[in-house]
Structures are given as structure tokens and as C-alpha cells.
Design an enzyme around this catalytic site. Structure first.
Site, PDB file in Angstrom:
ATOM      1  CE  LYS A  47      41.400 -13.509 -36.252  1.00  0.00           C
ATOM      2  NZ  LYS A  47      41.813 -12.194 -36.774  1.00  0.00           N
ATOM      3  CG  ASN A  48      42.741 -11.033 -33.271  1.00  0.00           C
ATOM      4  OD1 ASN A  48      43.063 -11.476 -34.372  1.00  0.00           O
ATOM      5  ND2 ASN A  48      41.597 -10.404 -33.051  1.00  0.00           N
ATOM      6  CB  CYS A 140      39.580  -4.937 -44.869  1.00  0.00           C
ATOM      7  SG  CYS A 140      39.283  -4.507 -43.169  1.00  0.00           S
ATOM      8  NE  ARG A 145      41.388  -2.790 -39.524  1.00  0.00           N
ATOM      9  CZ  ARG A 145      41.417  -4.096 -39.342  1.00  0.00           C
ATOM     10  NH1 ARG A 145      40.753  -4.887 -40.139  1.00  0.00           N
ATOM     11  NH2 ARG A 145      42.120  -4.617 -38.367  1.00  0.00           N
ATOM     12  CG  ASP A 331      37.217  -8.771 -33.058  1.00  0.00           C
ATOM     13  OD1 ASP A 331      36.989  -7.964 -33.974  1.00  0.00           O
ATOM     14  OD2 ASP A 331      38.373  -9.041 -32.674  1.00  0.00           O
ATOM     15  NE  ARG A 423      41.098 -13.690 -42.184  1.00  0.00           N
ATOM     16  CZ  ARG A 423      40.484 -12.652 -41.658  1.00  0.00           C
ATOM     17  NH1 ARG A 423      39.383 -12.204 -42.175  1.00  0.00           N
ATOM     18  NH2 ARG A 423      40.983 -12.040 -40.610  1.00  0.00           N
TER      19      ARG A 423
HETATM   20  N1  EPU Z   1      43.454   3.054 -35.921  1.00  0.00           N
HETATM   21  C1  EPU Z   1      43.929   4.265 -36.324  1.00  0.00           C
HETATM   22  N2  EPU Z   1      45.249   4.368 -36.634  1.00  0.00           N
HETATM   23  C2  EPU Z   1      46.104   3.318 -36.533  1.00  0.00           C
HETATM   24  C3  EPU Z   1      45.606   2.064 -36.109  1.00  0.00           C
HETATM   25  C4  EPU Z   1      44.266   1.963 -35.802  1.00  0.00           C
HETATM   26  O1  EPU Z   1      43.200   5.231 -36.441  1.00  0.00           O
HETATM   27  O2  EPU Z   1      47.290   3.487 -36.812  1.00  0.00           O
HETATM   28  C5  EPU Z   1      42.039   2.922 -35.582  1.00  0.00           C
HETATM   29  C6  EPU Z   1      41.315   1.874 -36.408  1.00  0.00           C
HETATM   30  O3  EPU Z   1      40.890   2.387 -37.649  1.00  0.00           O
HETATM   31  C7  EPU Z   1      40.172   1.511 -35.510  1.00  0.00           C
HETATM   32  C8  EPU Z   1      40.790   1.605 -34.126  1.00  0.00           C
HETATM   33  O4  EPU Z   1      41.934   2.445 -34.278  1.00  0.00           O
HETATM   34  O5  EPU Z   1      39.161   2.480 -35.634  1.00  0.00           O
HETATM   35  C9  EPU Z   1      41.189   0.313 -33.480  1.00  0.00           C
HETATM   36  O6  EPU Z   1      41.946  -0.458 -34.373  1.00  0.00           O
HETATM   37  P1  EPU Z   1      43.127  -1.403 -33.880  1.00  0.00           P
HETATM   38  O7  EPU Z   1      44.413  -0.859 -34.386  1.00  0.00           O
HETATM   39  O8  EPU Z   1      42.998  -1.646 -32.429  1.00  0.00           O
HETATM   40  O9  EPU Z   1      42.795  -2.740 -34.676  1.00  0.00           O
HETATM   41  P2  EPU Z   1      43.885  -3.801 -35.149  1.00  0.00           P
HETATM   42  O10 EPU Z   1      44.950  -3.850 -34.144  1.00  0.00           O
HETATM   43  O11 EPU Z   1      44.261  -3.544 -36.545  1.00  0.00           O
HETATM   44  C10 EPU Z   1      42.931  -5.882 -33.907  1.00  0.00           C
HETATM   45  C11 EPU Z   1      42.354  -7.203 -34.280  1.00  0.00           C
HETATM   46  C12 EPU Z   1      40.952  -7.028 -34.856  1.00  0.00           C
HETATM   47  C13 EPU Z   1      40.103  -6.332 -33.804  1.00  0.00           C
HETATM   48  C14 EPU Z   1      40.743  -4.995 -33.414  1.00  0.00           C
HETATM   49  C15 EPU Z   1      40.013  -4.257 -32.325  1.00  0.00           C
HETATM   50  C16 EPU Z   1      44.306  -8.538 -34.851  1.00  0.00           C
HETATM   51  C17 EPU Z   1      45.059  -9.295 -35.861  1.00  0.00           C
HETATM   52  N3  EPU Z   1      43.224  -7.869 -35.254  1.00  0.00           N
HETATM   53  O12 EPU Z   1      43.028  -5.128 -35.106  1.00  0.00           O
HETATM   54  O13 EPU Z   1      40.451  -8.331 -35.095  1.00  0.00           O
HETATM   55  O14 EPU Z   1      38.807  -6.090 -34.314  1.00  0.00           O
HETATM   56  O15 EPU Z   1      42.093  -5.244 -32.949  1.00  0.00           O
HETATM   57  O16 EPU Z   1      39.904  -5.035 -31.195  1.00  0.00           O
HETATM   58  O17 EPU Z   1      44.641  -8.570 -33.682  1.00  0.00           O
HETATM   59  C18 EPU Z   1      39.027  -9.946 -36.034  1.00  0.00           C
HETATM   60  O18 EPU Z   1      39.622 -10.785 -35.343  1.00  0.00           O
HETATM   61  O19 EPU Z   1      37.964 -10.216 -36.653  1.00  0.00           O
HETATM   62  C19 EPU Z   1      39.579  -8.589 -36.121  1.00  0.00           C
HETATM   63  C20 EPU Z   1      39.225  -7.713 -37.062  1.00  0.00           C
END
Ligand code: EPU
Length: 444
Positions: A47-48, A140, A145, A331, A423
Site C-alpha cells: 500500500k505505502n 488523525c 501528522r 506500522d 484500507r
Molecule cells: N513529520 C513531521 N513533519 C512532516 C512530516 C512528518 O514532523 O512534514 C513527522 C510525523 O509527525 C511523524 C514522523 O515525522 O512523527 C514520520 O512521519 P512520516 O512523514 O514518515 O509519515 P508519512 O509519510 O505521513 C508513512 C506511511 C505510514 C507510516 C509512516 C512511517 C504512507 C501512505 N503512510 O506516513 O503508514 O506509518 O510513513 O513509516 O506511506 C500505515 O500504513 O498504517 C501508515 C500510517
């Protein structure tokens, strides 16, 4: 990607039928626990990985063919978003064809707002059109986020970005290669790295991302972009170098297997005293999980390309801290906690990526688990007998943990609101049934 907070609204409040029952149904799963799972399971595409890859198809006017696409509501949702931007989107089995022949810089805001993962259209839209208008994703259940790092990176490339009335409005008459440090408080950002990479491929000059996310999903996106004619080096490491090109062309790509789904089945084998042969996964993406599970007493063998998992003679508690890749994935934190709830002794599970990803704790408690939260850690006093109860899923991975606990518990467990599960886990009920799980879907 997660539904933003508004997703808990009753489904009939969603307009246009796009969030129809198919996506946001209130189905539940009824599980009769105590049956060991035995047999073979095939892992689906990740998915990711597929979500940012789908978004990257916006970078070319030519058709792109993506294979091993999992049938998930998030994927269908991203398909709708691409359609709302003007793309032709066709699903045929697990093959997806997208052609972004003529697109616009703003899609259906309502759709975009509802899926956290849709933030990854921002980079590709900026790259291709030099402008993008997307709604700001909400927080969320797993945390706030923020997207500050995404914006920082795109601004460094020359984008002017305003946040206005809940929208991110970005414009970049020119995108220019630069050096950008993407590490944040909790480490690198996965989708942030994807966004900057996707915009930088069409920038002028060289972009160097420092403290880039090293997740295999980032590498998979880079592989796809390179197949489209991009020049990306170093993906999978903390330093990614992108040399901008004038245009990208269509490409074919097969998505990597879902390491989180594979981890969930490894844990299912251990929790139910079963033996599961997992096909189609990449064990090299699962080193941290396999290492922890072995330390906990789970037997995991490799037989050719397959992995076989079963419980060893005795489970032992282990401490787990979630970290960016190649550390233990956030995850899989909830599923690991479900396993520790069954393991006699005390284990400490610390969540370092998201500040409030413990929605499963109270629900596991309803099944009889003894877990206390202390700051970013959960203290699991494992080995209590679990017995079935009605529980409510709060997010995708919490739902997976509850299904696992239900499979191991005595009696019946009803996991409500499994749209979360749909999802991110392709045909989860069918796969578990095939392994002998007594599980049925109750329609709303
Ligand atoms: N963060 C910031 N600023 C930003 C972006 C992120 O502070 O601009 C922080 C977040 O709050 C968090 C950390 O950085 O504390 C890591 O977040 P990241 O941006 O890596 O998460 P994401 O890219 O939004 C993806 C996956 C998530 C998975 C995370 C971490 C997708 C669609 N989602 O989210 O997947 O948990 O990476 O590996 O790729 C799931 O599949 O259940 C899921 C939540």
C-alpha cells in the site's frame, strides 16, 4: 495514509457518493478464536509503495502501467483522486493503467482531504504543472501528522506556498535543484521524501536530499521514477541525489510486496500456534521484525523465496522501540503488542514515530490484556488469558492487532469498523479463512 479525523463522520454525510459504502462501510469481522492458522498465504503489493507511485504517474502525459497493485480502498481512493485531476485510470485485476494526458492542478478537495496519503500528489503536480492546490490533510488518530517538512523541501526547490483556508496553494514558475535537509523531530519523513523527489526530478539542476527516509517504499518510487526517465541515485540511503531532466515518459513497474502485511502474518502464525508459509514477501525488508520475533521465540525459516513461521517451544518477552527504517516499523507496533500480550512476562513497547499511536491498547484490554501506557511506552504484562469481546478499531494497524488478538482469544471477538482494515490489507478475511481461521464478515 490515514483517513483524516473527519472520516469518523457518518458515511451518509459524505457527498457525491465517492465515499460510498464500498469505502467507508461499517462492516465488522466476527472471529472465533483459538484455531491455529496453517497453510500458505500470498503477500500483496505494498500500500505505502503504490500510493506515491500512483501519484507519480501525474509527472508524464504518457500511459504508465503498474502491476501487483493491491485491491484496497486507499488505492481505489487514490484512483478517484487521479480521475478528479483529469487522468484516465483503469484497474484490470492487479494491473493499473494511468494516463495523465491533460491534467489540472486541483482535484476534488473533498476526496483529497479524506486520505492522508493523498498529500503525495503535491510534489508530482508541482513538478509537472508548476502549480498545485491541495487541501491540507487533517490530523488523525495516530497523531497530528504535520506537513512542515514537505513544505520546507518544496520551498527550497523554489515553490511559493501559502496555506489558506485549509488549502495548500503552491506555485513554482521555476524549480531549481538545491540541497535540502529533511530530518524532523521524529526523524526523516517517508511521504515528504517522496514529494521532494517527485518534484525534483523535473527541476533544473541537481537536488540533494539529506536525511532522506530510507524505507523500501521510497526506493520503489525511485525505481519507478527512474524507469520514467528520471535520474535518481542513492534512494534507500539517507542521501538521495536527483539530477533534473526535461521530461519523463511512460513506464511499467511492479510494486514491491507489502512488508507490513507479511509481518502481520508472521505474527499471526506465532499467536495462533500455527504454521504459515508466506509467499512473495521480501525477507530483506523485514530484518528488524524477523530479528525481534526470533528473539521472542518465534521460529522463522526461509525456504527458497518463502518464509515459514511458527511458534517455538516458549515465547519470551522482548522490548521494542519503533524507529525509521531499518529499525522496527511503527506500522507493526500494534501487532507486536498483541503478541506480547500473550507472552508471559513484561515487555516495554516504545513508539518513537507517532505520538499517540496506542488506540489498540484499551481495546486489547477489553480482551483481557494487561497493558499500561507510560509516556511514549506501553508496558505489557503478558501471558493473561485473552477472551473474545466486541472491540472497535481506531486505525489500520490497531485493527490488525485486534484481529490477531481475536484469533488467539478464547470465544468470539467482533471487530467493528473494519473499513480501516480494508484500507490496507487486501482480502484479509479471505486470506485468514484460507489459513483455517474462523472468520466472517458481517455487513452493516
Ligand atoms: N513529520 C513531521 N513533519 C512532516 C512530516 C512528518 O514532523 O512534514 C513527522 C510525523 O509527525 C511523524 C514522523 O515525522 O512523527 C514520520 O512521519 P512520516 O512523514 O514518515 O509519515 P508519512 O509519510 O505521513 C508513512 C506511511 C505510514 C507510516 C509512516 C512511517 C504512507 C501512505 N503512510 O506516513 O503508514 O506509518 O510513513 O513509516 O506511506 C500505515 O500504513 O498504517 C501508515 C500510517
Amino acid at each position: 495514509g490515514d483517513w483524516s479525523s473527519d472520516v469518523a463522520l457518518p458515511i451518509w454525510r459524505h457527498r457525491r457518493g465517492v465515499c460510498s459504502r464500498k469505502f467507508l462501510h461499517m462492516d465488522s469481522l466476527l472471529i472465533k478464536g483459538g484455531v491455529p492458522l496453517h497453510g500458505d498465504v500470498q503477500i500483496s503489493g505494498a500500500k505505502n509503495a503504490v500510493l506515491p507511485i500512483m501519484a507519480a504517474t501525474l509527472l508524464t502525459a504518457e500511459p504508465c502501467i503498474i502491476r501487483r497493485v493491491p485491491d484496497l480502498s486507499d488505492v481505489k481512493f487514490m484512483g478517484r483522486i487521479l480521475e478528479s485531476l483529469g487522468c484516465a485510470v483503469k484497474f484490470e485485476g492487479d494491473t493499473l493503467t494511468v494516463q495523465a494526458h491533460r491534467i489540472k492542478g486541483h482535484g476534488d478537495y473533498d476526496l483529497i482531504r479524506k486520505m492522508r496519503g493523498s498529500i503525495c500528489i503535491l510534489g508530482p503536480l508541482l513538478g509537472r504543472l508548476r502549480k498545485a492546490d491541495v487541501s491540507q490533510p487533517g490530523g488523525c488518530v495516530i497523531g497530528t501528522r504535520p506537513i512542515d517538512l514537505h513544505l520546507k523541501g518544496l520551498r527550497a526547490l523554489g515553490a511559493k506556498i501559502e496555506i489558506e483556508g485549509g488549502y495548500v496553494r503552491a506555485k513554482a514558475p521555476r524549480l531549481t535543484g538545491t540541497e535540502v535537509f529533511l530530518g524532523g523531530r521524529a526523524g526523516p519523513t517517508v511521504l515528504g521524501t517522496a514529494n521532494i523527489m517527485s518534484a525534483a526530478v523535473l527541476a533544473e539542476g541537481v537536488t540533494i536530499i539529506e536525511s532522506a527516509a530510507c524505507e523500501p517504499e521510497v526506493s520503489d518510487l525511485a525505481t519507478f521514477l527512474n524507469a520514467m526517465g528520471a535520474k535518481i541515485q542513492g534512494a534507500g540511503s539517507p542521501t538521495i541525489t536527483i539530477t533534473g531532466v526535461k521530461a519523463l515518459h511512460g513506464a511499467e513497474h511492479e510494486v514491491i510486496p507489502d512488508r507490513i502485511e507479511a509481518a502481520t502474518f508472521l505474527i499471526a502464525a506465532a499467536m495462533t500456534h500455527g504454521e504459515i508459509t508466506i509467499h512473495g514477501a521480501k525477507p530483506e525488508h523485514l530484518n528488524a521484525v524477523i530479528d525481534k520475533l526470533r528473539e521472542a521465540g518465534v521460529k522463522i525459516e526461509r525456504r527458497g523465496a518463502a518464509m515459514i513461521a511458527k511458534r517455538g517451544p516458549r515465547l519470551t518477552p522482548v522490548d521494542v522501540t519503533t524507529l525509521p527504517y531499518a529499525g522496527f516499523p511503527t506500522d507493526v507496533q500494534a501487532q507486536m503488542m498483541a503478541l506480547m500480550a500473550l507472552t508471559p512476562g513484561i515487555s516495554i513497547i516504545t513508539e518513537r514515530i507517532f505520538e499517540s499511536r496506542f488506540g489498540h491498547v484499551a481495546e486489547l484490554g477489553r480482551l483481557g490484556a494487561d497493558i499500561a501506557i507510560e509516556g511514549p511506552s506501553a508496558i505489557v504484562k503478558g501471558g493473561k488469558r485473552l477472551s473474545g469481546a466486541p472491540v472497535m478499531a481506531s486505525d489500520l494497524r490497531a485493527s490488525a492487532a485486534l484481529v490477531l488478538a481475536g484469533l488467539a482469544a478464547k470465544g468470539s471477538t467482533q471487530v467493528n469498523r473494519i473499513y480501516h482494515l480494508d484500507r490496507g490489507y487486501e482480502k484479509i478475511d479471505a486470506k485468514l479463512k484460507q489459513l483455517g481461521g474462523r472468520i466472517s464478515r458481517i455487513q452493516e
